[in-house]
Design a protein around this motif. Structure first.
Motif, mmCIF file in Angstrom:
data_model
loop_
_atom_site.group_PDB
_atom_site.id
_atom_site.type_symbol
_atom_site.label_atom_id
_atom_site.label_comp_id
_atom_site.label_asym_id
_atom_site.label_seq_id
_atom_site.Cartn_x
_atom_site.Cartn_y
_atom_site.Cartn_z
ATOM 1 N N THR A 296 0.836 -1.207 0.000
ATOM 2 C CA THR A 296 0.000 0.000 0.000
ATOM 3 C C THR A 296 0.866 1.250 0.000
ATOM 4 N N GLY B 224 -2.529 -4.916 -1.297
ATOM 5 C CA GLY B 224 -2.297 -3.952 -0.231
ATOM 6 C C GLY B 224 -3.203 -4.171 0.959
ATOM 7 N N GLU C 166 -7.026 -0.782 -4.827
ATOM 8 C CA GLU C 166 -6.413 -2.095 -4.620
ATOM 9 C C GLU C 166 -7.350 -3.207 -5.061
#
Lengths: 315, 626
Positions: A98, A267, A260
């Motif tokens: 992330t 992430g 994501e």
């Protein structure tokens, strides 16, 4: 400066404390008990009770809280039952992914947003200003997940320039160019909304600053207009833009959850959504606290940057 | 209200947003009445029909359900959920904000600490945690989105309430014995409602987006019920094979959010008075020039600076205010000329016009010439102006706190002034900056160079301003009320410094002021300005002892004398005319005690050579000398 940083760090402690309380209280709202959720509907009452005792859920709420926080402080976030793995390990793995995505998007939104805002203000009512304003309106209105899907359709499916999803190619990837190819679309899709907000507020602050007397002084000195705009005016405008950047970091982190999912990025946002759907409470709790703490830390950095830029803030 | 709506619709974008949004809202309202397929009727034989197919205007989705029907029903749901979330957040947030702001003290402190705590989360984390606790579902997503937005409302409304809580009408209500609840409901709430409405109009778009997002993640509406977010989420699996199933709901979200944002911006702008007055325009690098007539011919003389027929206007929409209406003024090398007049008479604008520093828009130089050594600077290219600014012609401004850059050290600002015109190294520039600070008699110049403007006293700051003007050894300094913002003792020091420096360096100074005392002390000649024009000009002593224009005479009579009381202080009756509404003839006529009918007819010329006066009936020298 050192004293200021220390002060900000100390003032973060009650905030962190409050975050754990809020997260804990929200999770305590969960109807039914986690043991049943873990063991399933067909568990025997004895087993449920044993697991409850094992997890410490038979104790009063406040005790549970202190046990949980005590463990957190020692780096023990508990164990994810769905993944059968320590929560912290999973969080750290996922958070690094992330961080790559959100960090890139944040840098993009800060750079592009500020540049667009300054250009827009310097050419107020000109063609560039109108174009940027239109782009900003579109940018802040489009849902990032929809934008991501459309980008996949255009750049990955039709034009075949970029990979559809994932962080690395399944075969033969793993190096930096591969990462960048995978990162390009999600990072841009994620940064767009924030870029729009930063551009719009930078423009407003620049217009405010450009009318100030010290700008006239700079011009009266014979300072080149380019330096008046990008030096004198931008520096003064940054005093108001930096706190906005701090807020945008939160929006970028939030948007990362959608991006994501759309781009199958491994992430922490995707981890949280999966964990919620599987009712993996410890993983949700740990993930939320961890990300919120990072955000608090980031905001301290923002405040320090602010104090460094503006000598009037100190003390 | 009518004005507000007119402003709103004059903003074409906001009008467009309003139209699009109303169409969508009306469609959502009448959806149950439209002849549509049932939104949840599956028809697996007709999966993924393309748009414009027989019987399915927008095609069908992965279960063969009619997309148009699902789109409208989904829109209905998304709008309802978004508005409901906004209402809940507004009501709860506003309640918290009003109570905290009104109660103040500890209640306020504790509540706002809690609110800050909630704001420490990136918003989606909190929403996710709430959904995790309550379980996926549209109602829970709605609650989550509402809760996440409560802090925003609480904070805004508290700010407004704190401002209201100590206003007279609230105090009056309290004194009349009204209970707190009643005061809150009847006195505070009505004043807070507009703020709540504006906050809602700017956030409802976000809330629709956020609920759509949660549904997209599968945490909001559950099948078969679908809002726009879950439609998009379900369609994602078929993004590549049947993109229209994604595009249809996605575009709808985009349209809704964009129209709300446009409308919200329009509402905010229409309510912002600064935008209405055009005060948010940014001044450009040099004042615009729009000379309708060719500049007057060059007179053959040895003036260093010569202003001829200078005319500077402020053009705001259809209104034009003439700030400077034809000013002639000459400055010889080493000479100090005072330009004196009341506030708003155009003296500063005239001075700023010399180097094109009048804020533009709205300022425009509409006529005349400004000649430096015979070279006309009005309409000169920016490059030329910039090369002269601060180099040959330097300015000193009024309030040194606002005219020095707050975030650069004074040393850096001085060094910059030097480096702009001289290719010297940083170290060399810094050394010269310290020398300049020493020249303007600042103690400890080396350490003061590292100070920021806010760390210096007013007098010190103005010395820095003077040092900056001296940085490149200019020929001319234009000082725009440099001592007005300082207190009297400091004023005297700064004036003495300017006078000394002017003499020792042979500077020509144009000194703008409203203070005859300053003129008497400093200036060789003085020009008196009224309503954008010079009404009298001559050697300082002559003008002060024997003013020829009635205005000058009245102005001098306004100056109190130390230890005086011998002379009657007389304020001038009336006000100077507005710059966008100048009378015909003599501009001073309406306030002049000696006005005669012909004063109001035709232009009065500035006549004379060494002593010039713009008056048909100048004061006789003997009488004015009294």
């Amino acid at each position: 400066m050192g004293a200021y940083i220390l002060k900000r760090l100390v003032s973060a402690i009650p905030v962190l404390f409050g975050i754990t309380v809020i997260v804990f209280l929200i999770m305590a709202l969960i109807p039914g008990d986690p043991a049943t959720a873990i063991l399933g509907a067909y568990a025997t009452p004895e087993n449920v009770e044993r697991l409850n005792r094992h997890l410490g859920l038979d104790r009063p709420l406040w005790q549970q809280y202190f046990v949980w926080v005590g463990n957190l402080v020692q780096g023990d976030f508990g164990r994810s039952f769905a993944l059968n793995r320590p929560v912290l390990d999973e969080i750290l793995d996922r958070f690094s992914a992330t961080l790559v995505l959100a960090g890139t998007a944040f840098v993009l939104c800060a750079l592009l947003g500020i540049v667009a805002g300054v250009v827009s203000a310097a050419r107020q009512y000109g063609l560039a200003d109108k174009a940027i304003t239109a782009a900003v309106i579109l940018g802040i209105s489009v849902p990032s997940f929809f934008l991501g899907m459309m980008m996949i359709l255009l750049f990955a499916v039709h034009l075949r320039w970029l990979p559809v999803s994932g962080m690395y190619s399944m075969f033969g990837g793993g190096d930096l160019p591969d990462l960048i190819r995978h990162l390009a679309m999600p990072a841009i899709a994620l940064s767009l909304v924030a870029t729009g907000v930063v551009a719009r507020l930078t423009r407003a602050n620049m217009l405010e600053v450009l009318r100030q007397d010290f700008i006239r002084t700079a011009r009266a000195k014979g300072v080149h207009e380019r330096r008046v705009i990008w030096g004198h005016a931008l520096r003064a405008a940054m005093v108001s833009v930096i706190p906005i950047l701090g807020l945008q970091a939160g929006f970028v982190l939030s948007g990362a959850v959608y991006i994501e999912i759309v781009f199958q990025w491994p992430g922490i946002g995707r981890m949280l959504v999966d964990a919620i759907l599987k009712r993996d409470i410890l993983l949700v709790q740990g993930g939320v606290v961890f990300v919120a703490a990072c955000y608090v830390g980031f905001n301290i950095l923002v405040d320090v940057a602010q104090a460094w830029l503006d000598p009037r803030i100190k003390t | 209200m009518r004005l507000f709506l007119r402003l709103l619709f004059r903003n074409r974008l906001a009008g467009f947003g309003a139209v699009v949004l109303s169409v969508i809202v009306v469609l959502a309202l009448v959806t149950p009445l439209l002849p549509l397929h049932p939104p949840n009727a599956t028809d697996t034989a007709n999966r993924f029909l393309r748009p414009l197919s027989e019987g399915h205007l927008l095609g069908t989705d992965h279960l063969g359900r009619d997309l148009l029907s699902r789109l409208l029903w989904g829109t209905r749901l998304s709008l309802a959920v978004g508005f409901a979330a906004a209402m809940i957040a507004a009501v709860i947030g506003a309640t918290i904000g009003i109570v905290a702001g009104y109660a103040g003290g500890r209640t306020d402190n504790v509540t706002m600490r809690g609110v800050d705590m909630l704001m420490a989360f990136p918003y989606i984390l909190l929403a996710l945690a709430i959904v995790a606790a309550l379980g996926p579902g549209l109602m829970n997503a709605l609650i989550a989105v509402a809760v996440v937005n409560i802090p925003f409302f609480a904070r805004n409304i508290r700010g407004v309430t704190v401002g209201l809580a100590h206003r007279e009408f609230v105090d009056a209500a309290r004194l009349s014995g009204m209970g707190h609840t009643r005061i809150l409901l009847t006195e505070v709430l009505p004043n807070v409602v507009p703020v709540i409405v504006i906050a809602m109009s700017t956030t409802v778009g976000w809330m629709i987006l956020e609920t759509a997002g949660l549904s997209f993640l599968g945490l909001g509406s559950q099948p078969p019920q679908a809002d726009l977010g879950s439609m998009l989420g379900e369609a994602r699996g078929a993004l590549i094979t049947a993109p229209h199933t994604s595009i249809v709901p996605g575009v709808m979200i985009l349209l809704i959010v964009m129209s709300i944002n446009l409308l919200g911006d329009g509402v905010r702008d229409a309510l912002d008075p600064r935008l209405r007055s055009g005060a948010l325009a940014r001044p450009m690098a040099a004042t615009l020039v729009d000379r309708r007539e060719p500049p007057p011919a060059t007179p053959d003389d040895k003036s260093l600076l010569r202003i001829d027929g200078l005319r500077t206007e402020f053009r705001m929409g259809r209104r034009t205010a003439v700030a400077v209406g034809g000013v002639d003024l000459a400055l010889a090398p080493g000479e100090c000329v005072g330009l004196i007049g009341e506030s708003g008479c155009g003296k500063s604008v005239a001075a700023l016009s010399v180097m094109g520093l009048v804020a533009s828009p709205p300022g425009v130089i509409a006529g005349g010439a400004v000649r430096l050594d015979g070279e006309d600077l009005v309409g000169a290219p920016y490059r030329r102006l910039r090369a002269l600014r601060g180099n040959r012609v330097a300015y000193i401004f009024q309030d040194p706190l606002s005219t020095l850059h707050p975030l650069y050290t004074v040393g850096d600002q001085l060094a910059e002034a030097i480096r702009v015109h001289h290719p010297v190294s940083r170290g060399e520039a810094h050394a010269r900056a310290v020398k300049l600070l020493e020249d303007v008699r600042i103690p400890n110049p080396a350490s003061r160079a590292g100070a920021f403007p806010h760390e210096l006293s007013g007098g010190m700051r103005q010395r820095v301003g003077i040092a900056m003007a001296l940085a490149n050894d200019p020929d001319i300094i234009i000082a725009d009320e440099p001592t007005t913002a300082l207190d009297v003792t400091v004023q005297a020091q700064v004036l003495k410094l300017l006078a000394d420096l002017g003499r020792s360096r042979g500077l020509a100074i144009l000194f703008i002021t409203h203070d005859f005392g300053v003129v008497a002390q400093l200036c060789d000649r003085v020009a008196v300005m009224y309503a954008g024009r010079i009404v009298e000009e001559g050697p300082t002593a002559a003008v002060l002892t024997a003013p020829a224009h009635p205005y000058t005479a009245r102005l001098i009579a306004c100056v109190p004398e130390l230890g005086g009381g011998r002379r009657r202080l007389e304020a001038i009756p009336g006000l100077p005319p507005a710059a966008d509404d100048l009378p015909d003839g003599c501009a001073f006529a309406p306030r002049c005690a000696k006005v005669r009918p012909d004063c109001r007819e035709g232009d009065v010329a500035l006549e004379g050579t060494a002593r010039k006066v713009r008056c048909l009936y100048p004061e006789p020298a003997e009488r004015a000398a009294e």
